[in-house]
Every structure is written in structure tokens, then in C-alpha cells.
Design a protein around this motif. Structure first.
Motif, PDB file in Angstrom:
ATOM      1  N   HIS A 187      31.750  31.008  42.879  1.00 57.96           N
ATOM      2  CA  HIS A 187      31.604  30.151  41.825  1.00 57.96           C
ATOM      3  C   HIS A 187      32.955  29.530  41.485  1.00 57.96           C
ATOM      4  O   HIS A 187      34.092  30.461  41.605  1.00 57.96           O
ATOM      5  N   PRO A 188      33.382  28.363  41.106  1.00 54.00           N
ATOM      6  CA  PRO A 188      34.493  27.728  40.992  1.00 54.00           C
ATOM      7  C   PRO A 188      35.208  28.559  39.667  1.00 54.00           C
ATOM      8  O   PRO A 188      36.489  28.236  39.611  1.00 54.00           O
ATOM      9  N   GLY A 189      34.377  29.076  38.964  1.00 55.75           N
ATOM     10  CA  GLY A 189      35.064  29.749  37.835  1.00 55.75           C
ATOM     11  C   GLY A 189      35.783  31.035  38.034  1.00 55.75           C
ATOM     12  O   GLY A 189      36.566  31.589  37.242  1.00 55.75           O
ATOM     13  N   ILE A 190      35.689  31.833  39.271  1.00 52.50           N
ATOM     14  CA  ILE A 190      36.148  32.898  39.729  1.00 52.50           C
ATOM     15  C   ILE A 190      37.378  32.771  40.419  1.00 52.50           C
ATOM     16  O   ILE A 190      37.671  31.723  41.466  1.00 52.50           O
ATOM     17  N   LEU A 191      38.734  33.063  39.814  1.00 50.95           N
ATOM     18  CA  LEU A 191      39.753  32.983  40.421  1.00 50.95           C
ATOM     19  C   LEU A 191      39.875  33.675  41.611  1.00 50.95           C
ATOM     20  O   LEU A 191      39.797  35.085  41.584  1.00 50.95           O
ATOM     21  N   GLN A 192      40.578  33.000  42.777  1.00 53.08           N
ATOM     22  CA  GLN A 192      40.675  33.831  43.942  1.00 53.08           C
ATOM     23  C   GLN A 192      42.271  33.795  44.294  1.00 53.08           C
ATOM     24  O   GLN A 192      42.822  32.732  44.315  1.00 53.08           O
ATOM     25  N   LEU A 193      42.733  35.011  44.703  1.00 54.58           N
ATOM     26  CA  LEU A 193      43.853  35.057  44.981  1.00 54.58           C
ATOM     27  C   LEU A 193      44.282  35.810  46.395  1.00 54.58           C
ATOM     28  O   LEU A 193      43.327  36.433  46.802  1.00 54.58           O
ATOM     29  N   THR A 194      45.548  35.743  46.948  1.00 56.83           N
ATOM     30  CA  THR A 194      45.768  36.326  48.139  1.00 56.83           C
ATOM     31  C   THR A 194      47.066  37.095  47.609  1.00 56.83           C
ATOM     32  O   THR A 194      47.488  36.893  46.452  1.00 56.83           O
ATOM     33  N   PRO A 195      47.721  38.058  48.533  1.00 57.75           N
ATOM     34  CA  PRO A 195      48.955  39.120  47.960  1.00 57.75           C
ATOM     35  C   PRO A 195      50.016  37.936  47.774  1.00 57.75           C
ATOM     36  O   PRO A 195      50.929  38.559  47.279  1.00 57.75           O
ATOM     37  N   THR A 196      50.061  36.998  48.394  1.00 57.83           N
ATOM     38  CA  THR A 196      51.185  35.856  48.389  1.00 57.83           C
ATOM     39  C   THR A 196      51.107  35.143  47.073  1.00 57.83           C
ATOM     40  O   THR A 196      52.033  34.432  46.876  1.00 57.83           O
ATOM     41  N   ARG A 197      49.850  34.861  46.414  1.00 60.12           N
ATOM     42  CA  ARG A 197      49.825  34.248  45.189  1.00 60.12           C
ATOM     43  C   ARG A 197      49.698  35.132  44.151  1.00 60.12           C
ATOM     44  O   ARG A 197      49.922  34.678  42.956  1.00 60.12           O
ATOM     45  N   TYR A 198      49.061  36.544  44.174  1.00 61.99           N
ATOM     46  CA  TYR A 198      49.082  37.346  43.114  1.00 61.99           C
ATOM     47  C   TYR A 198      50.745  37.638  42.627  1.00 61.99           C
ATOM     48  O   TYR A 198      51.399  37.968  43.438  1.00 61.99           O
ATOM     49  N   ARG A 199      50.830  38.043  41.157  1.00 64.87           N
ATOM     50  CA  ARG A 199      52.181  38.290  40.632  1.00 64.87           C
ATOM     51  C   ARG A 199      52.049  39.617  39.977  1.00 64.87           C
ATOM     52  O   ARG A 199      52.680  40.646  40.363  1.00 64.87           O
ATOM     53  N   ASP A 200      51.370  39.583  38.854  1.00 68.11           N
ATOM     54  CA  ASP A 200      51.172  40.709  38.028  1.00 68.11           C
ATOM     55  C   ASP A 200      49.775  40.684  37.141  1.00 68.11           C
ATOM     56  O   ASP A 200      49.170  39.473  37.240  1.00 68.11           O
ATOM     57  N   PRO A 201      49.175  41.852  36.603  1.00 67.22           N
ATOM     58  CA  PRO A 201      48.044  41.553  36.076  1.00 67.22           C
ATOM     59  C   PRO A 201      48.190  40.886  34.927  1.00 67.22           C
ATOM     60  O   PRO A 201      46.838  40.101  34.528  1.00 67.22           O
ATOM     61  N   SER A 202      49.030  40.331  34.175  1.00 62.51           N
ATOM     62  CA  SER A 202      49.274  39.844  32.996  1.00 62.51           C
ATOM     63  C   SER A 202      48.830  38.389  33.296  1.00 62.51           C
ATOM     64  O   SER A 202      48.195  37.535  32.210  1.00 62.51           O
ATOM     65  N   ARG A 203      48.859  37.818  34.287  1.00 63.39           N
ATOM     66  CA  ARG A 203      48.618  36.706  34.827  1.00 63.39           C
ATOM     67  C   ARG A 203      47.073  36.194  35.152  1.00 63.39           C
ATOM     68  O   ARG A 203      46.572  35.115  35.714  1.00 63.39           O
ATOM     69  N   LEU A 204      46.442  37.459  35.157  1.00 63.91           N
ATOM     70  CA  LEU A 204      44.822  37.397  35.613  1.00 63.91           C
ATOM     71  C   LEU A 204      43.807  37.032  34.223  1.00 63.91           C
ATOM     72  O   LEU A 204      44.488  37.482  33.149  1.00 63.91           O
ATOM     73  N   PRO A 205      42.924  36.402  34.347  1.00 66.35           N
ATOM     74  CA  PRO A 205      41.941  36.195  33.161  1.00 66.35           C
ATOM     75  C   PRO A 205      41.254  37.445  32.912  1.00 66.35           C
ATOM     76  O   PRO A 205      41.106  38.327  33.689  1.00 66.35           O
ATOM     77  N   PRO A 206      40.855  37.620  31.552  1.00 68.17           N
ATOM     78  CA  PRO A 206      39.920  38.562  31.102  1.00 68.17           C
ATOM     79  C   PRO A 206      38.833  38.853  32.266  1.00 68.17           C
ATOM     80  O   PRO A 206      38.122  37.969  32.623  1.00 68.17           O
ATOM     81  N   GLY A 207      38.432  39.974  32.108  1.00 67.61           N
ATOM     82  CA  GLY A 207      37.084  40.337  33.254  1.00 67.61           C
ATOM     83  C   GLY A 207      37.457  41.137  34.268  1.00 67.61           C
ATOM     84  O   GLY A 207      38.535  41.607  34.519  1.00 67.61           O
ATOM     85  N   GLY A 208      36.305  41.502  34.946  1.00 64.52           N
ATOM     86  CA  GLY A 208      36.668  42.476  36.177  1.00 64.52           C
ATOM     87  C   GLY A 208      37.339  41.739  37.180  1.00 64.52           C
ATOM     88  O   GLY A 208      37.372  40.507  37.595  1.00 64.52           O
ATOM     89  N   VAL A 209      37.965  42.524  38.232  1.00 63.44           N
ATOM     90  CA  VAL A 209      38.887  42.053  39.417  1.00 63.44           C
ATOM     91  C   VAL A 209      38.143  42.914  40.601  1.00 63.44           C
ATOM     92  O   VAL A 209      38.152  44.218  40.501  1.00 63.44           O
ATOM     93  N   LEU A 210      37.752  41.885  41.600  1.00 68.50           N
ATOM     94  CA  LEU A 210      37.435  42.557  42.933  1.00 68.50           C
ATOM     95  C   LEU A 210      38.578  42.567  43.966  1.00 68.50           C
ATOM     96  O   LEU A 210      38.950  41.511  44.182  1.00 68.50           O
ATOM     97  N   VAL A 211      38.997  43.699  44.266  1.00 70.88           N
ATOM     98  CA  VAL A 211      40.239  43.604  45.469  1.00 70.88           C
ATOM     99  C   VAL A 211      39.188  43.609  46.851  1.00 70.88           C
ATOM    100  O   VAL A 211      39.012  44.848  46.920  1.00 70.88           O
TER     101      VAL A 211
END
Length: 379
Positions: free
Chosen positions: A165-189
Motif C-alpha cells: 500500500h502506498p501509505g506504508i513507508l518503505q526504507l532501506t539501510p541507506t535511507r533509514y536514519r533514526d526512529p524519530s523520523r518514522l511515522p507512528p505505528g508498527g515497523v516490520l524490519v
């Protein structure tokens, strides 16, 4: 110095009539200004070779600056130095990504390495008995080309990721920075190797977190412990000198090492569990726009972090130098079918430590020596 070289290169792109300028001639062109390219440059300087290093980043060390904020090396500083310059940190400390980036930048400056930043190579082909390197409007002609663009260039993201779903934020280790930049809700790594485990452990402090993938095991000693300090020197020697393509055991181990996920080093399974990270099976697809696990569960999460590894990208090399699996066909980095072409910085290029900062120097010295030999043979 680098800024001046970039300005001079821009001025030489075209002649006054607007026609493309003739290619710049170098004995050697190094593609990639990371630790591998800089190490080769150091050894070429010692041999008084004329060369240039082309780097797509705007600043030396940027490939490290672009990684997540809390990243640290797994090897202590005493094993993180490039040839000619020890890493400037306490011997048994574990450098941060910023320290590594600054070290590489200082290394290039100290040895006056001719790095041209912001030059992304788009094609490498033959040009008579030489090579032609094309980077936008820039063209370089060289007797030797060293491919030092890295072993971890393109994330391995499964094709079904496009169905999320386009509402799910998708990141890779080169785009992830820190948890504060993630939206509220669960995270699947997705991906339970070292990167996935460390990122999941960090995110779990502020978000419900699931770690998807099989258990890769963990090393039996604590990183940085007294036992680890005692074991690291003999292990480094063994990994550098015995796990080498020149030994029977090295040749036997290499194929498996190229395809096996490394065990966890810094974060242990019990620490993940204590932090509230839930281990789940592999992510195998998408159902109703959500990640689908191997056991049939559908994960209702706001973010997916793909820690599923990287692969090299050599699509810009227009030469018949690859084997049936698409990997460069070489011996210790030397492409025998294309005299004057070399690879350096790849995982297990010649030894288990070939892709590490502290291990790339041996391969770089070997490649620089081969360049000198090839140069002497040319008429």
C-alpha cells in the motif's frame, strides 16, 4: 585541491566552438572514491603513476555519511586503517560512520589523491587498445581501469515490494536514519542479519517492532569484551592470511562465504527479545497491500525497512568480463581476459577481509603492482 580539479575538469568539457572535447588521457582511471579506490590511489602515488579517481559522491566519505546515524564498525579501530595512515581513534574503540567518513576525507587530503567528486560513470568500454570511461559530458581514456565502486551498491528489494500500500513507508539501510523520523505505528524490519537486528533493536525503543527472517546465530563472545580483544588478533590474521584464495581452505570456504549471512555480532537474540522485538518468519509477499509472512500472517504496519542485503551494480560496464552468475571473472582482482582491467573492494576478492577497510590494502597493493607490470610491458 579537489575543488580546483573539478573546476578545471568542467572548463575542459567542451572546446570554445561547443564541440565535445577530446578525452582526457590517464595511465589509470579509478572508478570509485571509497576506501578501495583511495587505497589503490595511495599505492599508485608511491609508484609515481598518473591517475585520477572518479567518485559519484559530492564529498569523499559520503557513502558512509548516508548510512543510519547510530552505525558503528564491527572491527576495532586498530584494524580500520588504510595503508600509510592508522585510524585516529583508540585502538579498541569501534568507529562511528562519521568518524569513518572524516577519516577517508582526511586520507585523500593527506596523500594528495586526485579525486574528482560528483562524477558518476555511466559507461566503460574498449577504445582500441585502451579503455574509454564516459561520465556525462566527461570522457576519459586510460590504459588501465580499476573498478572500485563497491560491493554494496544496490539494495536487494523483492519485486513484490511494489505491491505494498502506498501509505506504508518503505526504507532501506541507506535511507533509514533514526526512529524519530518514522511515522507512528508498527515497523516490520525484513532481514535478520546484523543490519536488520541493529535497526530493529533501535526502533523498538519507540515503535512496536517485528524482525522478519531466520535466525542467523551469533558470535560466542561479546564484541569489545576482554575475550574478544584476546581473540581478535589471531582471528584477523587467520581471516587475512589463511582464508585466502591462495590456500586450499580459503578456496573451499569462499563459495559458502559469498552466500551465507554472517552471525550477529553486537546485538544478541535475547537482547532483541528483552527490547520487545518479536521474531517472525520470512516475508514472502503481499496481501491486501500488507506484508505477508511465510506462515500466512498479514502484518498491519506503518513502515517496512528492507534489510535484505545489497548487490553490486556493474550494468555500466560494456565489456565481456562476467561469469554465468553475472559476477566479474577475475583472479585476485585481475581480469585476465581484458588486460588493464581490475576490480578491488569486492567481498572475498582475495581474502575474507578484502572488502573491509583494514583489509583492502593488500589487494590495492597487488593491483597497483599489476598495473606497474602491465605498464612496463606496453610499447
Amino acid at each position: 585541491m579537489t575543488t580546483a580539479m573539478n573546476r578545471q575538469a568542467n572548463e575542459q568539457r567542451h572546446d570554445p566552438r561547443g564541440a565535445p572535447a577530446a578525452p582526457e588521457r590517464f595511465e589509470t582511471v579509478i572508478v570509485g572514491g571509497g576506501q578501495a579506490g583511495l587505497a589503490v590511489g595511495y599505492h599508485l602515488v608511491r609508484r609515481r603513476q598518473r591517475f585520477v579517481i572518479l567518485d559519484a559522491n559530492q564529498r569523499v566519505g559520503d557513502s558512509w555519511r548516508q548510512r543510519w546515524d547510530s552505525l558503528r564498525l564491527f572491527t576495532p579501530a586498530r584494524y580500520d586503517g588504510l595503508p600509510g595512515m592508522p585510524f585516529p581513534a583508540p585502538a579498541w574503540s569501534y568507529p562511528t560512520k562519521e568518524q569513518v567518513a572524516d577519516y577517508l576525507e582526511a586520507y585523500a587530503a593527506r596523500f594528495h589523491l586526485p579525486v574528482r567528486s560528483g562524477v558518476r560513470v555511466g559507461r566503460l568500454s574498449s577504445d582500441g587498445d585502451r579503455y574509454l570511461v564516459v561520465a556525462g559530458d566527461h570522457r576519459f581514456q586510460a590504459d588501465h581501469v580499476v573498478v572500485a565502486s563497491g560491493a554494496y551498491q544496490r539494495p536487494r528489494i523483492p519485486a513484490f515490494a511494489a505491491e505494498l500500500h502506498p501509505g506504508i513507508l518503505q526504507l532501506t539501510p541507506t535511507r533509514y536514519r533514526d526512529p524519530s523520523r518514522l511515522p507512528p505505528g508498527g515497523v516490520l524490519v525484513v532481514g535478520a542479519g546484523n543490519s536488520g537486528a541493529e535497526i530493529a533493536f533501535e526502533i523498538s525503543r519507540s515503535h512496536p517492532t517485528w524482525l522478519s527472517g531466520p535466525d542467523t546465530g551469533h558470535i560466542p563472545v561479546r564484541t569489545g569484551s576482554r575475550t574478544d580483544r584476546w581473540l581478535t588478533p589471531p582471528f584477523w590474521w587467520f581471516a587475512s592470511r589463511v582464508l585466502d584464495v591462495g590456500t586450499p581452505i580459503g578456496r573451499k570456504v569462499r563459495p559458502k562465504a559469498l552466500t551465507t549471512t554472517a552471525p550477529l555480532e553486537r546485538v544478541r537474540p535475547r537482547e532483541l527479545a528483552a527490547a520487545g522485538v518479536e521474531r517472525v518468519p520470512r516475508t514472502v509477499g503481499v496481501r491486501d497491500g500488507r506484508p505477508l509472512l511465510e506462515d500466512g500472517r498479514v502484518m498491519d504496519v506503518a513502515t517496512v525497512v528492507w534489510c535484505t542485503g545489497f548487490r553490486p551494480d556493474f550494468s555500466w560496464i560494456d565489456l565481456p568480463v562476467f561469469d554465468q552468475d553475472g559476477a566479474p571473472a577475475h583472479h585476485r582482482g585481475v581480469v585476465e581476459s581484458q588486460p588493464g582491467l581490475y576490480f578491488v573492494g569486492l567481498w572475498f576478492l582475495s581474502a575474507f577481509t578484502s572488502s573491509l577497510i583494514g583489509g583492502v590494502g593488500r589487494d590495492a597493493d597487488h593491483i597497483a603492482g599489476q598495473i606497474a607490470v602491465h605498464r612496463a610491458r606496453r610499447p
